[in-house]
Design an enzyme around this catalytic site. Structure first.
Site, mmCIF file in Angstrom:
data_model
loop_
_atom_site.group_PDB
_atom_site.id
_atom_site.type_symbol
_atom_site.label_atom_id
_atom_site.label_comp_id
_atom_site.label_asym_id
_atom_site.label_seq_id
_atom_site.Cartn_x
_atom_site.Cartn_y
_atom_site.Cartn_z
ATOM 1 C CB THR A 126 -39.761 43.562 -12.580
ATOM 2 O OG1 THR A 126 -40.933 44.259 -12.988
ATOM 3 C CG2 THR A 126 -39.155 44.243 -11.360
ATOM 4 C CD GLU B 51 -35.491 32.104 -2.886
ATOM 5 O OE1 GLU B 51 -35.889 31.707 -3.986
ATOM 6 O OE2 GLU B 51 -36.235 32.386 -1.953
ATOM 7 C CE1 TYR C 220 -37.176 37.084 -6.258
ATOM 8 C CE2 TYR C 220 -36.555 35.157 -4.967
ATOM 9 C CZ TYR C 220 -36.539 36.528 -5.165
ATOM 10 O OH TYR C 220 -35.874 37.345 -4.272
ATOM 11 C CB ILE D 155 -42.824 35.037 9.101
ATOM 12 C CG1 ILE D 155 -41.823 33.909 9.354
ATOM 13 C CG2 ILE D 155 -43.097 35.852 10.379
ATOM 14 C CD1 ILE D 155 -40.478 34.310 9.934
ATOM 15 C CG ASP E 159 -43.550 20.626 -0.575
ATOM 16 O OD1 ASP E 159 -43.382 21.828 -0.254
ATOM 17 O OD2 ASP E 159 -42.686 19.748 -0.423
#
Ligand code: NAD
Ligand code: TDX
Length: 346
Positions: A99, A125, A150, A191, A273
Site C-alpha cells: 500500500t 518517522e 512502516y 492514546i 517494549d
C-alpha cells in the site's frame, strides 16, 4: 457552489475521516470523493453522517485502472491512505510495502498522466529518532533514517513523490506531520488504547520504561495545515507540521490522561517494549508558520490538555464506534507477546 473536486485517499481512516469532516465544515467550495479499501483500519461509520454529501468509493489505491479513472475525474488528490501502525509492520511488513509504496506509485502514475495536483501525507518517522538529550528538532532538511518497516515504507513513498516531481514535473507537495490524536483514531494506537482501557476499567499499558517522547498534534491542526499548504504552498516543497507538544509517554501523556479521567497517577502497567522503539520525535514547523502563516490551535500543555479532554469525551460518548474492536485489538497485542513487566515507576 462546489467548484473544486478533491479526491481523498484513505478517507475512512483516522486522519482522512477528520479531514473529510473538516473540509465539509470549513471549505464548502470542495466537492469531495473518498477512495478507501476499508481495511481493518477503515471505518465507514466515521463518515456515516456525511455520506449524502460526498462520493464514497470502496477500492484499492494499488488498482491502476481505478486510480486512473478517479484521478482523471478530480482536480486535486490528497493522499492519506496507508498502512499506519508500527507494531503491525513488525508482525507483517508486506501490506506496508504494497500500500505505502506500490499504492503511492500507482497514484503518482495517474497524477502524471492526467496532470493533477497532489498533496502527499507523510510522517516524522521518516527521519528516525533523536536521543532524549538532543536539543535538535526535525526540519525539512533532516536526512532520512527510518527505523521500522512502516517508517521505511513511508520514506520510500516520499522519495517516489520527489522523484516524480523532479523527473516528470508533477505538481506535488509533501507534509511530514507529528503524532496525531483526536476522535476516530483506531484503538490500536497509544492514546485511544489507553483511554478505552480506562473506560473498560483496565490499566493503561506503557511500552518499556515509557521514557520515549512523541510530539503530539491535534488532528484538526494537522488538517488545517494541509488546507493551508493546498492553498498557499509552493509546488515541489515539503512542509513539517507540528504543534510543539513533545512529551514523554509516561509522565505527560499517561499521567495527564489518568488525571483527566480521575484515576491515580501511577495506575498503569509497564509492558514488553516495542523492538527498535524510536526514542524521541520533535518537529520544527517554523517554515510552515513563517512562509504560509499557519498556526496550531492546540499548543503547549494547556492546549494538549484541552485536546485530550475533548478526545476522552469523544471516546466516552462513542462506545459503539470502538467497543466491538476492543477484544480483537487486545488479543492481537497478547498474541504478539505483550506481557506485563516489572519496571520501577519513574
Ligand atoms: P489509519 O490507519 O487510521 O487509516 C488509513 C486508511 O487507509 C484506512 O481507512 C484504510 O482502510 C485505508 N487504506 C489502507 N490501505 C489502503 C489501500 N491499499 N487502498 C485504499 N485505502 C487503503 O491511518 P491514519 O493514522 O489516519 O494515517 C493517515 C496518513 O497519515 C498515513 O499516510 C500516515 O502515514 C500519515 N500520518 C499519520 C500520523 C498519525 O499520528 N496517525 C502522523 C503523521 C502522518
Ligand atoms: O499500548 C501502547 N503503549 C505504548 O507505550 C502503544 C500502542 C504505544 N505505546 C508507545 C509507543 C510510542 O512511543 O506510545 C508511543 C506512540 O505509539 P503509537 O500510537 O503506536 O504511535 P507511533 O509509533 O509513534 O506512530 C504514530 O505517529 C507517527 C502513528 O501510528 C504513525 O502512523 C505516524 O506516522
Amino acid at each position: 457552489m462546489n467548484n473544486k473536486r478533491l479526491l481523498i485517499t484513505g478517507g475512512a481512516g483516522f486522519i482522512g475521516a477528520n479531514f473529510v469532516h473538516y473540509t465539509l465544515k470549513n471549505r464548502p467550495e470542495y466537492q469531495v470523493t473518498v477512495v478507501d479499501k476499508l481495511t481493518y483500519a477503515g471505518n465507514p461509520d466515521s463518515l456515516k453522517n456525511v455520506l449524502d454529501k460526498i462520493d464514497f468509493v470502496t477500492g484499492d489505491i494499488c488498482d491502476p485502472e481505478l486510480m486512473d479513472k478517479l484521478v482523471s475525474e478530480t482536480d486535486i488528490v490528497v493522499h492519506f491512505a496507508a498502512e499506519s501502525h508500527n507494531d503491525n509492520s513488525l508482525k507483517n511488513p508486506r501490506p506496508f510495502i504494497e500500500t505505502n509504496i506500490m499504492g503511492t506509485y500507482t497514484i503518482l502514475e495517474a497524477v502524471r498522466k492526467h496532470g493533477k495536483r497532489l498533496h502527499h501525507i507523510s510522517t516524522d518517522e521518516v527521519f528516525g529518532d533523536l536521543e532524549l538529550d538532543d536539543p535538535n528538532r526535525f526540519t525539512e532538511t533532516t536526512p532520512y533514517n527510518p527505523s521500522s518497516p512502516y517508517s521505511a515504507s513511508k520514506a520510500a513513498s516520499d522519495h517516489l513523490v520527489r522523484a516524480w516531481a523532479r523527473s516528470f514535473g508533477i505538481q506535488a507537495t509533501i507534509s511530514n506531520c507529528a503524532n496525531n490524536y483526536g476522535p476516530y483514531q483506531h484503538i490500536e494506537k497509544f492514546i485511544p488504547r489507553q483511554i478505552t482501557n480506562i473506560l473498560n476499567d483496565e490499566k493503561p499499558r506503557l511500552y518499556g520504561e515509557g521514557l520515549n517522547v512523541r510530539d503530539w498534534i491535534h488532528v484538526d491542526d494537522h488538517n488545517n495545515a494541509v488546507h493551508t499548504i493546498l492553498e498557499k504552498g509552493t509546488i515541489g516543497d515539503t512542509y513539517i507540521i507540528g504543534a510543539d507538544n513533545d512529551h514523554t509517554n509516561n509522565k505527560m501523556v499517561i499521567e495527564m490522561i489518568l488525571e483527566l479521567m480521575d484515576k491515580p497517577k501511577n495506575w498503569y502497567d509497564h509492558v514488553t517494549d516495542r523492538p527498535g522503539h524510536d526514542m524521541r520525535y520533535a518537529m520544527d514547523s517554523s517554515k510552515l508558520r513563517r512562509e504560509l502563516g499557519w498556526m496550531p490551535q492546540y499548543t503547549d500543555t494547556n492546549g494538549m490538555r484541552e485536546g485530550l479532554q475533548q478526545t476522552i469525551d469523544w471516546y466516552t460518548a462513542n462506545k459503539d464506534w470502538w467497543q466491538s474492536q476492543k477484544a480483537v485489538v487486545e488479543s492481537g497485542y497478547r498474541e504478539a507477546g505483550e506481557k506485563v513487566v516489572d519496571v520501577p515507576k519513574a
